[in-house]
Design an enzyme around this catalytic site. Sequence first.
Site, short mmCIF file in Angstrom:
data_model
loop_
_atom_site.label_atom_id
_atom_site.label_comp_id
_atom_site.label_asym_id
_atom_site.label_seq_id
_atom_site.Cartn_x
_atom_site.Cartn_y
_atom_site.Cartn_z
N GLY A 14 0.84 -1.20 0.00
CA GLY A 14 0.00 0.00 0.00
C GLY A 14 0.87 1.24 0.00
N ARG A 15 0.36 2.30 0.62
CA ARG A 15 1.09 3.58 0.63
C ARG A 15 2.47 3.42 1.27
NH1 ARG A 15 -4.60 5.43 2.14
NH2 ARG A 15 -4.10 4.12 3.93
N ILE A 16 2.51 2.79 2.47
CA ILE A 16 3.80 2.67 3.17
C ILE A 16 4.65 1.59 2.52
CG2 ILE A 16 4.96 2.28 5.38
CD1 ILE A 16 2.34 3.26 6.75
N SER A 67 -0.23 -8.65 -1.64
CA SER A 67 -1.35 -7.91 -1.05
C SER A 67 -2.60 -8.60 -1.58
CB SER A 67 -1.29 -6.43 -1.42
OG SER A 67 -1.01 -6.27 -2.78
N ARG A 68 -3.77 -8.14 -1.16
CA ARG A 68 -4.97 -8.87 -1.58
C ARG A 68 -5.11 -8.86 -3.09
NH1 ARG A 68 -8.85 -6.00 2.74
NH2 ARG A 68 -7.74 -4.26 1.79
N ARG A 122 1.25 -4.05 12.70
CA ARG A 122 0.61 -4.21 14.00
C ARG A 122 1.09 -5.54 14.58
NH1 ARG A 122 -0.54 0.49 14.16
NH2 ARG A 122 -2.61 1.43 14.22
N ASP A 129 8.89 -3.39 15.59
CA ASP A 129 8.46 -2.11 16.17
C ASP A 129 7.14 -2.28 16.91
OD1 ASP A 129 8.56 0.73 16.58
OD2 ASP A 129 7.12 1.01 14.96
N GLU A 150 1.24 -4.78 23.41
CA GLU A 150 1.97 -3.54 23.72
C GLU A 150 1.39 -2.85 24.95
OE1 GLU A 150 2.79 -2.55 19.05
OE2 GLU A 150 2.06 -0.93 20.30
N HIS A 189 7.35 0.82 19.37
CA HIS A 189 6.32 1.35 18.46
C HIS A 189 6.55 2.84 18.15
CE1 HIS A 189 1.91 0.83 16.97
NE2 HIS A 189 2.63 1.58 16.15
N GLY A 244 7.32 3.88 14.86
CA GLY A 244 7.35 3.97 13.40
C GLY A 244 7.19 5.38 12.86
O1 A2R Z 1 -6.17 -4.03 -0.39
P1 A2R Z 1 -4.90 -4.32 -1.11
O2 A2R Z 1 -4.94 -5.44 -2.07
O3 A2R Z 1 -4.26 -3.08 -1.69
O4 A2R Z 1 -3.86 -4.80 0.04
C1 A2R Z 1 -3.56 -4.03 1.16
C2 A2R Z 1 -2.81 -4.91 2.12
N1 A2R Z 1 -3.71 -5.78 2.88
C3 A2R Z 1 -3.61 -7.11 2.86
N2 A2R Z 1 -2.74 -7.92 2.25
C4 A2R Z 1 -2.92 -9.26 2.42
N3 A2R Z 1 -3.90 -9.79 3.18
C5 A2R Z 1 -4.80 -9.03 3.80
N4 A2R Z 1 -5.78 -9.56 4.54
C6 A2R Z 1 -4.68 -7.60 3.67
N5 A2R Z 1 -5.37 -6.54 4.12
C7 A2R Z 1 -4.78 -5.44 3.63
O5 A2R Z 1 -2.13 -3.98 2.99
C8 A2R Z 1 -2.56 -2.90 0.92
O6 A2R Z 1 -1.64 -3.28 -0.05
C9 A2R Z 1 -1.84 -2.77 2.27
C10 A2R Z 1 -2.32 -1.59 3.11
O7 A2R Z 1 -2.03 -0.43 2.43
P2 A2R Z 1 -2.73 0.97 2.78
O8 A2R Z 1 -4.19 0.77 2.95
O9 A2R Z 1 -2.25 1.95 1.76
O10 A2R Z 1 -2.18 1.31 4.21
P3 A2R Z 1 -0.86 2.12 4.64
O11 A2R Z 1 -1.13 3.56 4.68
O12 A2R Z 1 0.29 1.64 3.83
O13 A2R Z 1 -0.72 1.63 6.16
C11 A2R Z 1 -0.60 0.24 6.47
C12 A2R Z 1 -0.59 0.01 7.96
C13 A2R Z 1 -1.59 0.76 8.81
O14 A2R Z 1 -2.88 0.24 8.73
C14 A2R Z 1 -1.01 0.64 10.21
O15 A2R Z 1 -1.43 -0.56 10.80
C15 A2R Z 1 0.48 0.56 9.93
O16 A2R Z 1 0.63 0.43 8.50
O17 A2R Z 1 1.09 1.74 10.35
#
Ligand code: A2R
Length: 321
Positions: free
Chosen positions: A154-156, A175-176, A232, A256, A261, A279, A281
């Site tokens: 995703g973004r990060i 990713s999904r 997480r 991290d 926690e 934690h 980050g």
């Molecule tokens: O929805 P997709 O296909 O873009 O995939 C997202 C992926 N993701 C998963 N990958 C595999 N199995 C899963 N069940 C699943 N659920 C989600 O994680 C996407 O590629 C990525 C999340 O990206 P963003 O929504 O852009 O989130 P960001 O801003 O990169 O932050 C990620 C996490 C936060 O939620 C905090 O927990 C942590 O980083 O700071």
Amino acid sequence: MTKPILLQIGNVTERMKNRFDALFDVHVWFDQQDQDAFMDAHGADVVGIATDGHWGVPDNLLARLPNLKVVSSYGVGYDAIDADDAAARGILVSHTPNVLNDEVADTAIMLWLATSRRLVQADKWARSGQWERDGAFPLTRSVQKRQVGILGMGRIGETIAKRALGFDATIHYHSRTPKDIDFIYHSTVKELAAAVDVLFVITPGGASTYHLVNDEVMNALGAEGMLINVARGSVVDETALIAALQDGRLGSAGLDVFEQEPKIPDALKAMENVVLLPHVGSASVETRQAMGDLTCENLERYTQDGTVVTPVPECADLNGT
Ligand code: A2R
């Protein structure tokens, strides 16, 4: 004119507090000696909640605030908020994406370098006089030209990938859904782990990613493999991680985030092949200020036109309707 009530959960900076105070009559949830009495007196008048990724919104609170319209959360992860429930109740939830991409990616790369080059042990070696007594520090492993895996592109995740390319990495991901990018997609986490030297975990938390990194994945990563978790604690099975590190089935880890926690298992603290962070980050002055500003902007925009700047995906359809 009376201001609408904002319920503040968790701590905020002075800068945020001033911005909240300008628009809202702020009540701090954890300052309430008797939270039931607060609910009886003010529950029906609470229009907004300001919270963060750690505290989220405690269970059942949404149901007890019949006129709640907006929740502004500080942090990108919102697994501590039931966003589907909020959306069903017509409550707009916002978070702070993007402004922390670089900081979290930097932290991930810092953990990778520190774990590979054994920064913590080398620092101890230098400080303790062991260099003078025992001579040169043992050789470590390079981060260059590695097969790098990103779980959550995703973004990060994408920001981590960009940085890893600076180390001549080959990037793999899961990713999904596959993305329109020039990296190698793997349809399962296990396949991804088997293909890489280091696996960065950067998905959201919550039920859908609970223990996504399990025993099988750690075995696939292997005795020379490294796990870096900046997502997480819940995404990695911590008991399985400890066992894999102890058995030598997994080489090393940079962490991290943790399942309970701020508690970190003693077994992890005792290991030389892990680097532990509390934690942090996104925890730089600059990035935390940007996150605070966006948390405020979401509430301010809501008071102006009933929308927020950065809704969570579950609430995107509510924004502006
Ligand atoms: O929805 P997709 O296909 O873009 O995939 C997202 C992926 N993701 C998963 N990958 C595999 N199995 C899963 N069940 C699943 N659920 C989600 O994680 C996407 O590629 C990525 C999340 O990206 P963003 O929504 O852009 O989130 P960001 O801003 O990169 O932050 C990620 C996490 C936060 O939620 C905090 O927990 C942590 O980083 O700071």
